[in-house]
Design an enzyme around this catalytic site. Sequence first.
Site, PDB file in Angstrom:
ATOM      1  CE  LYS A  92      65.607  27.440  38.453  1.00  0.00           C
ATOM      2  NZ  LYS A  92      66.478  27.494  37.512  1.00  0.00           N
ATOM      3  N   GLY A 126      69.769  31.201  29.214  1.00  0.00           N
ATOM      4  CA  GLY A 126      71.029  30.300  28.293  1.00  0.00           C
ATOM      5  C   GLY A 126      71.376  31.692  26.703  1.00  0.00           C
ATOM      6  CB  ALA A 140      68.115  32.715  33.745  1.00  0.00           C
ATOM      7  N   GLY A 141      70.477  33.482  32.210  1.00  0.00           N
ATOM      8  CA  GLY A 141      70.750  34.495  31.388  1.00  0.00           C
ATOM      9  C   GLY A 141      72.739  35.259  31.561  1.00  0.00           C
ATOM     10  CG  ASN A 173      72.332  24.082  33.244  1.00  0.00           C
ATOM     11  OD1 ASN A 173      74.186  23.791  32.268  1.00  0.00           O
ATOM     12  ND2 ASN A 173      71.822  23.350  33.002  1.00  0.00           N
ATOM     13  CB  THR A 174      73.671  27.815  29.276  1.00  0.00           C
ATOM     14  OG1 THR A 174      72.192  27.641  29.315  1.00  0.00           O
ATOM     15  CG2 THR A 174      73.886  27.525  27.792  1.00  0.00           C
TER      16      THR A 174
END
Lengths: 378, 284
Positions: free
Chosen positions: B102, B163, B189-190, B211-212
């Site tokens: 990635k 995040g 993301a986000g 993830n986050t």
Amino acid sequence: MKEELLVVGGGIVGLSCAYEAAKRGGRKVTIVDRGDFGGQASGAAAGMLAPYTENSEQPDPFFRLCLDSLRLYPEWAEEIERLSGISVELTHTGSIQVALHEADMLPLRTRQRWQNEWGARAEWLDAADLRRLEPGLSSAAAGGLYCPEESHVYAPKLVKALEAACRRLGVRCAGNAGDTVDLMLDGGRVRLVTGTGGRFEADRVIVCAGAWTGAFERWFGFAVPVNPIRGQICAYHSPIGEVRRMVFTSQAYWVGKRNGTLVCGASEDIAGFDTSVTERGIARLTRWSGRVFPALADRSPVHRWAGLRPATLDGWPLLGPVPGAPQAVVAAGHYRNGILLAPVTAKRICDVLDGKLPAAELAPFAPDRFAASARTLG
Amino acid sequence: MKRYDSQLEIGGTKLRSRLFLGTGRFPNPAVLQQSLEASGAEVITFAVRRVNLDSVEDDSVLQHVEDRSLVYLPNTSGAGNADEAVRIAKLARAAGLGNWIKVEISRDERTLLPDPLETLRATERLVREGFVALPYTSDDPMLCRRLEEAGAAAVMPGGAPIGTGLGILNPYNLGLIAEQSGVPVIVDAGLGSAQDVVQAMELGADGILVNTPVAKAQDPVAMAKAMRLAVEAGRLSAMAGRIPRKPYASASSSTEGALFGGPYAAGSAIEGRRAETSAEGLRR
């Protein structure tokens, strides 16, 4: 008549709560442990007081709790030393998070940016600065973040000193009591039965059972998901000053102690309540130690040990009263930060007992916060 | 023609799950393991810079997932330019972490937004070097097209900065990317919660990387399950075909269904309902 307070669990958190409650006076305090005092995670701890390094993401309530505790430490440690006559070796060395890759630098700079707004006074070190501050580090280290506020204590002495201070203040210490087999919270009283047949009655109870706190969910009436995570750790003989500051990397950390050892930790293993030391767990630390500090490559650790850290689902501790049983308060689940969080935990929990701190102030750490979602998974 | 049950295929590998999970920021390995299980994810991503490349089996995170059959998607997070990203990718491959990478390149420490030019350069070079390259990119349709032309095995546009949990800030762009793309689109993301995942899938994404929002949720294990269900719900919803948006109400039962004077006026409601759904009822 004095209020009777029972503290269940004689690790760093239980001892600190018992000590604080006894110091404030007006209560008859008893502390019970399943085994010896000094706990599980506590005994295994390297004693690092590192709120900045341990919280690299954002200034959330957990970070602020950690920071508050760091700031309480000097006075709190001195008071315990005075009362116990035992030095806890609070040492203000600062810490370095080492960048082993050029790619480590961006996240460290992100961390430095927000943490300096919170008093970290962190400074960027280039490779030459790093060599000057820690000459033993591998030449592969590209730079690092120096955090002067971070300190460490010698955890085995701290728990000994706390136990001595508790006894000095008249706390009744009941060790080797076995596991809690029953806890009755009806009628506003507390009745506790332990595996060795011990029976304890009190007006209030603080449950500080660390990795064993999950077992209390049947008496609390809601899910308390706490996983025991084994930490394996080892120590090298090391001349004082060989590693001057606490050094952190993605895989391990090192802390030099005044007794001439260099502590290297720690594994995070999933092994239930097994506290044995494994070859693999220590070998990954020693292999990595040799890479980061070349002088350690041909040295073997002289001590190896393990303890169980209490891990919650969000990594934050459980702090506050048990809903439906206000005479019971929980202080557990401190995972990697029990030593750091001891003073703030004891003060906040005793403030709750004294009616000085509304439970809402501790809402992010509410012991029942997983009740709604836990057990949704088949 | 996309089918609900068709498998996602990236770089020749067929994947069972359309949810990719990042392993960073989890509070402890037990929660990581349980979340991975609950998410059903088959692809995991992690920062190469954090891995013990000398002995991967010693790594503080990867040792906890070694028993699982997973596809590793190492990422170049922390890289500030194409050279660094290529170096990191080669380190990962040399360490035995596979040939998926990635591409994540940023030089802004505050937003960590991907650098488009360096990302494109790195993707071109990594593809030439035989990597299965999945670039994390801004949600720009033209850039995504260029990345595809450069040989990206999938494109990974962000919904919002990493995040932040702000969700999909530009659904129009994301929809356009999904519509035009000849390679899988993995929204990365986000994202903040399950609703953002559903939205991304409804916009036509082929998969999601989170993830986050899982690792930092109060209960990561429950959130991981929510994300898995959201990927399925969003994909099914996209294929089921939604109703058109209308400015005013339209009753879900016809006016004949009114309590007085309609077909239910005589006889029980149950009989009336049965009559309505039967062919006879429809003729009536």
